[in-house]
Design a protein around this motif. Structure first.
Motif, PDB file in Angstrom:
ATOM      1  N   LEU A  56       0.836  -1.197   0.000  1.00 55.14           N
ATOM      2  CA  LEU A  56       0.000   0.000   0.000  1.00 55.14           C
ATOM      3  C   LEU A  56       0.870   1.244   0.000  1.00 55.14           C
ATOM      4  CD1 LEU A  56      -1.192   0.733   3.582  1.00 55.14           C
ATOM      5  CD2 LEU A  56      -0.105  -1.436   3.078  1.00 55.14           C
ATOM      6  N   PRO A  57       0.360   2.359  -0.548  1.00 55.95           N
ATOM      7  CA  PRO A  57       1.127   3.605  -0.538  1.00 55.95           C
ATOM      8  C   PRO A  57       1.359   4.094   0.880  1.00 55.95           C
ATOM      9  CG  PRO A  57      -0.655   3.706  -2.139  1.00 55.95           C
ATOM     10  CD  PRO A  57      -0.881   2.474  -1.321  1.00 55.95           C
ATOM     11  N   GLY A  58       2.482   4.756   1.100  1.00 55.46           N
ATOM     12  CA  GLY A  58       2.832   5.223   2.426  1.00 55.46           C
ATOM     13  C   GLY A  58       1.874   6.249   2.995  1.00 55.46           C
ATOM     14  N   ALA A  59       1.078   6.890   2.142  1.00 54.11           N
ATOM     15  CA  ALA A  59       0.153   7.920   2.598  1.00 54.11           C
ATOM     16  C   ALA A  59      -1.154   7.362   3.121  1.00 54.11           C
ATOM     17  CB  ALA A  59      -0.143   8.877   1.445  1.00 54.11           C
ATOM     18  N   ALA A  60      -1.347   6.053   3.065  1.00 51.64           N
ATOM     19  CA  ALA A  60      -2.657   5.463   3.366  1.00 51.64           C
ATOM     20  C   ALA A  60      -3.158   5.829   4.762  1.00 51.64           C
ATOM     21  CB  ALA A  60      -2.597   3.949   3.197  1.00 51.64           C
ATOM     22  N   LEU A  61      -2.299   5.715   5.767  1.00 52.82           N
ATOM     23  CA  LEU A  61      -2.740   5.993   7.129  1.00 52.82           C
ATOM     24  C   LEU A  61      -3.060   7.474   7.316  1.00 52.82           C
ATOM     25  CD1 LEU A  61      -3.286   5.209  10.031  1.00 52.82           C
ATOM     26  CD2 LEU A  61      -0.832   5.440  10.502  1.00 52.82           C
ATOM     27  N   THR A 169     -17.267   3.673   1.344  1.00 53.12           N
ATOM     28  CA  THR A 169     -17.478   3.816  -0.100  1.00 53.12           C
ATOM     29  C   THR A 169     -16.576   4.895  -0.700  1.00 53.12           C
ATOM     30  OG1 THR A 169     -19.354   5.306   0.356  1.00 53.12           O
ATOM     31  CG2 THR A 169     -19.850   2.972  -0.030  1.00 53.12           C
ATOM     32  N   SER A 170     -16.369   5.981   0.030  1.00 50.96           N
ATOM     33  CA  SER A 170     -15.509   7.041  -0.512  1.00 50.96           C
ATOM     34  C   SER A 170     -14.052   6.599  -0.562  1.00 50.96           C
ATOM     35  CB  SER A 170     -15.644   8.319   0.323  1.00 50.96           C
ATOM     36  OG  SER A 170     -15.276   8.093   1.666  1.00 50.96           O
ATOM     37  N   GLN A 171     -13.633   5.775   0.410  1.00 55.97           N
ATOM     38  CA  GLN A 171     -12.267   5.258   0.386  1.00 55.97           C
ATOM     39  C   GLN A 171     -12.060   4.298  -0.774  1.00 55.97           C
ATOM     40  OE1 GLN A 171      -9.860   6.453   2.035  1.00 55.97           O
ATOM     41  NE2 GLN A 171     -10.105   6.459   4.236  1.00 55.97           N
ATOM     42  N   LEU A 172     -13.087   3.542  -1.118  1.00 49.89           N
ATOM     43  CA  LEU A 172     -12.994   2.672  -2.293  1.00 49.89           C
ATOM     44  C   LEU A 172     -12.822   3.510  -3.546  1.00 49.89           C
ATOM     45  CD1 LEU A 172     -13.139  -0.102  -3.649  1.00 49.89           C
ATOM     46  CD2 LEU A 172     -15.645   0.127  -3.654  1.00 49.89           C
ATOM     47  N   GLY A 207      -4.611  -3.749  -0.966  1.00 46.51           N
ATOM     48  CA  GLY A 207      -3.928  -3.452   0.288  1.00 46.51           C
ATOM     49  C   GLY A 207      -4.333  -2.110   0.859  1.00 46.51           C
ATOM     50  N   GLN A 208      -4.367  -1.092  -0.003  1.00 41.92           N
ATOM     51  CA  GLN A 208      -4.723   0.238   0.468  1.00 41.92           C
ATOM     52  C   GLN A 208      -6.167   0.270   0.962  1.00 41.92           C
ATOM     53  OE1 GLN A 208      -4.042   3.347  -2.367  1.00 41.92           O
ATOM     54  NE2 GLN A 208      -4.695   4.969  -1.003  1.00 41.92           N
ATOM     55  N   TYR A 209      -7.067  -0.356   0.213  1.00 39.28           N
ATOM     56  CA  TYR A 209      -8.474  -0.282   0.603  1.00 39.28           C
ATOM     57  C   TYR A 209      -8.741  -1.058   1.882  1.00 39.28           C
ATOM     58  CZ  TYR A 209     -13.509  -0.463   0.648  1.00 39.28           C
ATOM     59  OH  TYR A 209     -14.813  -0.359   1.046  1.00 39.28           O
ATOM     60  N   LEU A 210      -8.115  -2.212   2.050  1.00 38.90           N
ATOM     61  CA  LEU A 210      -8.332  -2.992   3.260  1.00 38.90           C
ATOM     62  C   LEU A 210      -7.909  -2.211   4.507  1.00 38.90           C
ATOM     63  CD1 LEU A 210      -7.288  -6.617   2.239  1.00 38.90           C
ATOM     64  CD2 LEU A 210      -9.595  -5.751   2.695  1.00 38.90           C
TER      65      LEU A 210
END
Length: 242
Positions: A56-61, A169-172, A207-210
């Protein structure tokens, strides 16, 4: 002519609004600066499409925290105020980029760290910038609208449902737009950014969405805590259906 008494009588910004706006903008700026690093975690089991390695991208959190802040802001101050926050912060993305690149382009002193390393770390590539900006402006505005609409449908009740449904839904939407633009469209069709195999792009999305979906569920108690504390100790809040 304004007097000192006129200034003293002017209402100060609500403390809760200032706090949430600060969290939102700080998280957004951090996400902009950390998006280029791809993180990798080994899992004890395999996930569909992603396998046993979660990428996942490092910005996810950091970026996920912006949805927590915007949902709290919408709940407390209404749809219109939240849209102002989201779109003003969108403009602040360009200020962050301008400040970073002005520093990159400025001459370095002999005692400075290596300028090329500095640019490599902080100088977000065009594909990352394009993907993150487009994903941000679409998904954040969508999140505010959905959260507000669900508030109308539930008469302001079921905050947990509004938080999870709007953020999930917006995160997806955000994940699909960002990863597609940054790691597939621009590398494949514009020639900017590293070309990744389709399987790797899908793995990044999963990975990012989970992670974001997990945060949306875990942060629900914090939405209750923050909105309750703001209402109790700082400023009165309008109805979320406003």
């Amino acid at each position: 002519m304004r007097t000192m008494s006129d200034t003293a009588r002017r209402p100060s910004p609500p403390a809760g609004a200032v706090f949430l706006a600060a969290v939102f903008v700080a998280s957004l700026a951090t996400a902009q600066l950390t998006a280029a690093k791809v993180l990798s975690f080994d899992l004890p089991f395999a996930l569909p499409l992603a396998g046993a390695e979660l990428a996942l991208p490092g910005a996810a959190l950091a970026y996920a925290l912006t949805f927590l802040a915007s949902d709290c802001y919408t709940e407390l101050y209404g749809k219109r105020a939240a849209q102002v926050l989201v779109n003003v912060a969108f403009a602040m993305n360009f200020l962050v980029l301008a400040l970073v690149w002005s520093t990159i382009l400025a001459p370095a002193a002999p005692s400075s760290i290596d300028p090329e390393s500095f640019e490599l770390v902080l100088g977000a590539s065009t594909n990352i910038v394009a993907g993150s900006l487009l994903a941000y402006v679409v998904s954040q505005n969508y999140d505010v609208v959905v959260f507000h609409r669900l508030g109308e449908l539930t008469d302001g009740d079921h905050l947990w449902l509004r938080n999870i449904a709007s953020t999930g839904t917006s995160q997806l939407l955000d994940t699909v737009i960002f990863v597609s633009i940054a790691f597939w469209v621009f590398p494949q069709y514009v020639g900017l950014g590293p070309e990744l195999p389709a399987a790797a792009v899908v793995s990044l999305m999963v990975g990012q969405y989970l992670l974001k979906l997990l945060i949306a569920v875990v942060d629900t108690p914090f939405v209750y805590l923050i909105t309750g504390a703001v209402r109790r100790y700082t400023d009165p809040a309008p109805s979320p259906a406003r």
